[in-house]
Design a protein around this motif. Structure first.
Motif, mmCIF file in Angstrom:
data_model
loop_
_atom_site.group_PDB
_atom_site.id
_atom_site.type_symbol
_atom_site.label_atom_id
_atom_site.label_comp_id
_atom_site.label_asym_id
_atom_site.label_seq_id
_atom_site.Cartn_x
_atom_site.Cartn_y
_atom_site.Cartn_z
ATOM 1 N N LYS A 243 0.832 -1.208 0.000
ATOM 2 C CA LYS A 243 0.000 0.000 0.000
ATOM 3 C C LYS A 243 0.866 1.258 0.000
ATOM 4 O O LYS A 243 0.588 2.217 -0.724
ATOM 5 C CB LYS A 243 -0.919 -0.018 1.219
ATOM 6 C CG LYS A 243 -2.034 0.981 1.169
ATOM 7 C CD LYS A 243 -2.990 0.728 2.322
ATOM 8 C CE LYS A 243 -4.163 1.654 2.267
ATOM 9 N NZ LYS A 243 -5.119 1.409 3.352
ATOM 10 N N TYR B 274 -5.720 -8.726 -1.947
ATOM 11 C CA TYR B 274 -6.215 -8.292 -0.644
ATOM 12 C C TYR B 274 -7.630 -7.723 -0.663
ATOM 13 O O TYR B 274 -8.383 -7.927 0.275
ATOM 14 C CB TYR B 274 -5.265 -7.241 -0.042
ATOM 15 C CG TYR B 274 -3.902 -7.790 0.257
ATOM 16 C CD1 TYR B 274 -3.650 -8.454 1.446
ATOM 17 C CD2 TYR B 274 -2.864 -7.669 -0.650
ATOM 18 C CE1 TYR B 274 -2.393 -8.973 1.732
ATOM 19 C CE2 TYR B 274 -1.603 -8.183 -0.379
ATOM 20 C CZ TYR B 274 -1.383 -8.842 0.813
ATOM 21 O OH TYR B 274 -0.148 -9.348 1.082
ATOM 22 N N ILE B 275 -7.989 -6.971 -1.682
ATOM 23 C CA ILE B 275 -9.263 -6.264 -1.683
ATOM 24 C C ILE B 275 -10.329 -7.035 -2.446
ATOM 25 O O ILE B 275 -11.467 -7.131 -2.021
ATOM 26 C CB ILE B 275 -9.100 -4.850 -2.287
ATOM 27 C CG1 ILE B 275 -8.124 -4.040 -1.452
ATOM 28 C CG2 ILE B 275 -10.439 -4.141 -2.367
ATOM 29 C CD1 ILE B 275 -7.695 -2.744 -2.083
ATOM 30 N N LYS C 260 -14.993 4.799 0.269
ATOM 31 C CA LYS C 260 -15.606 3.577 -0.295
ATOM 32 C C LYS C 260 -17.136 3.697 -0.253
ATOM 33 O O LYS C 260 -17.810 2.919 0.418
ATOM 34 C CB LYS C 260 -15.143 2.336 0.458
ATOM 35 C CG LYS C 260 -13.661 2.083 0.340
ATOM 36 C CD LYS C 260 -13.251 0.882 1.160
ATOM 37 C CE LYS C 260 -11.811 0.541 1.057
ATOM 38 N NZ LYS C 260 -10.845 1.512 1.479
#
Length: 136
Positions: A7, A69-70, A134
């Motif tokens: 990240k 991961y997402i 988000k």
């Protein structure tokens, strides 16, 4: 731990890429034709090495994060990817026009390429909001 490293590398690549695109946009739209030649020659080398390298980092680290991961389940990520694809295309157009303008400093690029600064800034704001909030 690996997630945070990826990240951080993704965000660092983003910052370098956006900075390079803003420099490109400034030179394309603001530097007068008589002095463009030397400025563009120096900028093109920076663009090829640093900005394009950062663009590769954005895509590599971003896709690793998205796939590993997402996941691709959030609508916010789809919109973010669409905007990143459009910014990648704008970077390609900027690079092409820098090459053309280096050969002929009197050329003027189309309005879309000249309007790179606000496009990059607004797109960056939207991407950051999507990634943090988000909303969907």
């Amino acid at each position: 731990m690996l997630y945070f490293l990826l990240k951080a590398l993704h965000v660092a690549s983003d910052i370098i890429w956006v900075g390079g695109m803003l420099i490109n946009a400034f030179v394309i739209s603001m530097v007068p034709a008589p002095i463009r030649g030397g400025v563009i020659t120096a900028l093109r080398r920076y663009d090829r090495i640093v900005t394009t390298g950062a663009l590769a980092g954005v895509w590599v680290f971003g896709l690793i994060l998205a796939i590993g991961y997402i996941g691709f389940s959030g609508g916010w990520l789809h919109l973010k990817l669409l905007i990143v694809v459009m910014l990648s295309a704008l970077h390609g157009m900027q690079s092409a026009w820098l090459r053309r303008m280096e050969a002929n400093p009197l050329l003027d690029p189309p309005a879309f390429v000249r309007a790179g600064m606000p496009i990059v800034l607004v797109s960056t704001i939207v991407i950051v909001l999507l990634a943090i909030v988000k909303p969907f």
